[in-house]
Scaffold this active site. Structure first.
Site, PDB file in Angstrom:
ATOM      1  CB  CYS A  65      -0.652  -0.063   1.315  1.00  0.00           C
ATOM      2  SG  CYS A  65      -2.036   1.562   1.138  1.00  0.00           S
TER       3      CYS A  65
ATOM      4  CG  ASP B  17      -2.885  -4.180  -0.474  1.00  0.00           C
ATOM      5  OD1 ASP B  17      -2.706  -4.102   0.457  1.00  0.00           O
ATOM      6  OD2 ASP B  17      -1.813  -2.915  -1.110  1.00  0.00           O
TER       7      ASP B  17
END
Length: 121
Positions: A40, A47
């Site tokens: 992120c 992620d």
């Protein structure tokens, strides 16, 4: 035709996509992987995503080992899933000029939310 990655030892990710001529009667190519990772750009949290890449080839197809290494190249990048989907679709379109390309990114649930981003060219 000479591949830069296939059949050669590889020690890291690569942004290079190898291609080959589209075989006769191939109308659709789909790749799916649950090994797409990035970070992120705001929180720095990792992620984990599943990608479904689908394209209608014209003259060229993507060689799968180079695609795997290409997807690996996002592991250390800070990108929103929407940006990631758009970037991959654009890179595939630039590499092989398909009749159509669709990239769907499904992020693993984080904070109770499921995110799916779709980019089409």
């Amino acid at each position: 035709m000479e591949f830069r990655k296939l059949g050669k030892p590889v020690t890291g990710p690569s942004k290079e996509l190898d291609t080959f001529p589209t075989p006769k009667n191939i109308t659709l190519v789909t790749y799916t992987s649950n090994e797409l990772t990035s970070f992120c750009p705001v929180t720095g949290q990792p992620d984990f995503s599943t990608i479904v890449l689908e394209y209608v080839p014209d003259q060229l197809c993507i060689e799968s080992k180079s695609l795997k290494l290409y997807l690996w190249s996002f592991r250390e990048e800070n990108l929103f899933a929407e940006t990631l989907a758009s970037q991959i679709a654009t890179d595939i379109a630039n590499a092989i000029h398909p009749k159509r390309v669709k990239v769907e990114i499904q992020q693993s649930v984080r904070g109770g939310l499921q995110l799916t981003a779709l980019a089409e060219i």
